[in-house]
Enzyme design. Structure first.
Site, PDB file in Angstrom:
ATOM      1  N   ARG A  56       4.500   0.130   4.338  1.00 28.06           N
ATOM      2  CA  ARG A  56       3.054  -0.085   4.187  1.00 28.06           C
ATOM      3  C   ARG A  56       2.811  -1.098   3.072  1.00 28.06           C
ATOM      4  NH1 ARG A  56       2.589   1.124  -0.326  1.00 28.06           N
ATOM      5  NH2 ARG A  56       0.423   0.489  -0.384  1.00 28.06           N
ATOM      6  N   GLY A  57       1.519  -1.503   2.974  1.00 26.47           N
ATOM      7  CA  GLY A  57       1.177  -2.577   2.050  1.00 26.47           C
ATOM      8  C   GLY A  57       1.188  -3.860   2.867  1.00 26.47           C
ATOM      9  N   ALA A  58       0.105  -4.642   2.750  1.00 27.82           N
ATOM     10  CA  ALA A  58      -0.058  -5.781   3.658  1.00 27.82           C
ATOM     11  C   ALA A  58       1.162  -6.721   3.712  1.00 27.82           C
ATOM     12  CB  ALA A  58      -1.338  -6.538   3.297  1.00 27.82           C
ATOM     13  N   ARG A  97      -1.531  -1.577  13.411  1.00 30.06           N
ATOM     14  CA  ARG A  97      -2.551  -1.448  12.351  1.00 30.06           C
ATOM     15  C   ARG A  97      -3.432  -2.696  12.389  1.00 30.06           C
ATOM     16  NH1 ARG A  97      -0.894   0.656   6.595  1.00 30.06           N
ATOM     17  NH2 ARG A  97      -2.993   1.545   6.745  1.00 30.06           N
ATOM     18  N   GLN A 204      -1.523   7.108  -2.091  1.00 24.89           N
ATOM     19  CA  GLN A 204      -0.618   6.019  -2.475  1.00 24.89           C
ATOM     20  C   GLN A 204      -0.536   5.853  -4.002  1.00 24.89           C
ATOM     21  OE1 GLN A 204      -2.834   5.861  -0.014  1.00 24.89           O
ATOM     22  NE2 GLN A 204      -2.154   4.584   1.671  1.00 24.89           N
ATOM     23  N   ASP A 245      -5.950  -6.394   1.803  1.00 19.11           N
ATOM     24  CA  ASP A 245      -5.369  -6.382   3.155  1.00 19.11           C
ATOM     25  C   ASP A 245      -5.880  -7.537   3.995  1.00 19.11           C
ATOM     26  OD1 ASP A 245      -5.176  -3.419   2.208  1.00 19.11           O
ATOM     27  OD2 ASP A 245      -3.707  -3.720   3.795  1.00 19.11           O
ATOM     28  N   ASN A 255      -9.689  -3.724   1.310  1.00 13.25           N
ATOM     29  CA  ASN A 255      -8.544  -3.074   0.667  1.00 13.25           C
ATOM     30  C   ASN A 255      -8.712  -1.569   0.880  1.00 13.25           C
ATOM     31  OD1 ASN A 255      -6.089  -3.301  -0.924  1.00 13.25           O
ATOM     32  ND2 ASN A 255      -7.223  -2.306  -2.576  1.00 13.25           N
ATOM     33  N   LYS A 256      -7.747  -0.821   0.410  1.00 14.35           N
ATOM     34  CA  LYS A 256      -7.728   0.630   0.615  1.00 14.35           C
ATOM     35  C   LYS A 256      -9.088   1.274   0.368  1.00 14.35           C
ATOM     36  CE  LYS A 256      -5.174   2.574   1.890  1.00 14.35           C
ATOM     37  NZ  LYS A 256      -5.199   2.903   3.337  1.00 14.35           N
TER      38      LYS A 256
HETATM   39  O1  MRU Z   1      -2.751   1.868   4.061  1.00 15.59           O
HETATM   40  P1  MRU Z   1      -1.879   1.101   3.105  1.00 15.59           P
HETATM   41  O2  MRU Z   1      -1.136   1.966   2.165  1.00 15.59           O
HETATM   42  O3  MRU Z   1      -0.987   0.112   3.829  1.00 15.59           O
HETATM   43  O4  MRU Z   1      -2.920   0.251   2.257  1.00 15.59           O
HETATM   44  C1  MRU Z   1      -2.410  -0.649   1.313  1.00 15.59           C
HETATM   45  C2  MRU Z   1      -3.438  -1.315   0.498  1.00 15.59           C
HETATM   46  O5  MRU Z   1      -4.621  -1.158   0.683  1.00 15.59           O
HETATM   47  C3  MRU Z   1      -2.918  -2.288  -0.525  1.00 15.59           C
HETATM   48  O6  MRU Z   1      -3.743  -2.336  -1.639  1.00 15.59           O
HETATM   49  C4  MRU Z   1      -2.836  -3.684   0.109  1.00 15.59           C
HETATM   50  O7  MRU Z   1      -2.147  -3.647   1.302  1.00 15.59           O
HETATM   51  C5  MRU Z   1      -2.193  -4.659  -0.792  1.00 15.59           C
HETATM   52  S1  MRU Z   1      -0.458  -4.407  -0.958  1.00 15.59           S
HETATM   53  C6  MRU Z   1       0.098  -5.620  -1.958  1.00 15.59           C
END
Ligand code: MRU
Length: 357
Positions: A56-58, A97, A204, A245, A255-256
């Protein structure tokens, strides 16, 4: 480099073992209790790893998708159907996703590479695809390092920094984005006091950010999401650093879930709010936040996931958006590997992609 820091900034969350031809990821759903590595061999396993947040994480999703496309390409016999089959795999992975644009970006890059090299022999075509995936990975390491340097210019030794979700090495490669300046500054002997939002519902911040920072020797304090206001009011926060994201052309940023609330609070308390991310997370084809697709996830994540017994009525209605959009007017700066963009974002973001510069 201090051994504790090295362990964190060099974590191999995604590894391609070329000798064994194996794509290996660290299962992030088991952290911080267990470090388990998974081998991804089929399209279904790759889809599932992204969908269920094992990876996970963009940026990390993009890197995983790039290697996945290479692995899948290896399974397709050369011939007329090679490209169309690879395209189908790409569409399938891309449907896992919707919000993080790095996923579609990386898949597109891999398809472009395939198209450009279709006339080559099969080994040469596959090699070109491997090299592209490895380049996307290496490039992210370099981008995170540059973002970290730029991020360090907006904070000073001793500052309190609040972060939401996880945008550290686990979500990217090496330093991370929002955590990058903190880890780089720590490497240089600076001290920060970091407040890590727990980040409901998938935690997270609790499971990953506080784990990464504490292991790196950073002073980190875990708070529930609804405690951000009090730590800001107490004067403990000098800057907010979050990842992204998808950044729209006008600077609106997905973002999250919960990030926009942090930005609104930061504005109230007069605290600068920075978004940190690579240019691969900027979607110039997306005019504003209203056009960013927001992933909705299973209500079970809210009602049951972390509890021994259900903590809500089984049939209560739930709304579980995984991301929200922070309005560009709340963002002090968007920190990329090419520099810091400031308002008006329509101009500063466009300038990043101006090839004449
Ligand atoms: O659902 P996730 O855990 O993939 O969400 C991640 C985020 O929102 C992060 O802040 C974003 O992807 C940036 S990661 C460098």
């Amino acid at each position: 480099m201090d051994e504790k820091l090295r362990k964190v900034t060099h974590v191999e969350n995604i590894r391609y073992d070329k000798a064994a031809e194996e794509l290996v990821i660290l299962d992030q759903t088991l952290l911080p209790n267990e470090e388990k590595f998974l081998r991804l061999t089929t399209a279904e396993e790759m889809y599932d790893a992204i969908k269920t947040l094992k990876v996970r994480g963009a940026p990390a999703i993009g890197i995983c998708a790039a290697y996945s496309m290479y692995v899948l390409a290896r399974s397709i016999p050369q011939g007329e159907e090679f490209y169309s089959t690879l395209e189908k795999y790409g569409a399938y992975l891309n449907s896992s996703r919707p919000t993080a644009v790095n996923l579609s970006w990386a898949i597109r890059e891999m398809l472009k590479t395939a198209q450009e090299n279709l006339s080559l022999s099969r080994p040469a075509l596959l090699e070109a695809l491997y090299e592209k995936a490895a380049a996307i990975h290496a490039d992210d390491i370099a981008k995170c390092a540059a973002i970290s340097e730029y991020g360090l210019t907006v904070v000073k030794d001793g500052d309190g920094i609040l972060t939401h979700c996880n945008a550290g090495p686990l979500a990217t490669s090496r330093y991370g984005t929002a955590l990058g300046p903190i880890l780089l500054g720590t490497e240089r002997g600076m001290k920060f006091r970091v407040f890590s939002d727990e980040t409901r519902p998938l935690l997270q911040g609790a499971r990953l950010t506080s784990y990464e920072l504490q292991r790196a020797g950073v002073d980190v304090t875990l708070i529930c999401d609804n405690m951000a206001s009090i730590v800001m009011k107490n004067g403990w926060v000098q800057a907010c650093f979050v990842g992204c994201d998808r950044v729209a052309a006008n600077g609106d940023t997905a973002n999250k879930i919960g990030t926009s609330g942090v930005a609104i609070l930061a504005k109230h308390y007069g605290i600068p709010f920075y978004v940190l991310g690579p240019t691969s997370t900027i979607d110039m084809n997306c005019p504003d936040g209203d056009h960013i697709p927001i992933e909705e996830r299973d209500p079970e994540e809210i009602k049951n996931m972390w509890y021994e017994k259900p903590m809500a009525l089984r049939d209560v209605k739930c709304y579980n958006p995984a991301f929200d959009v922070t309005d560009h007017s709340l963002i002090t700066g968007i920190i990329t590997e090419k520099g810091i963009c400031r308002a008006p974002y329509t101009e500063s973001l466009a300038a990043l992609f101006d090839n004449k510069k």
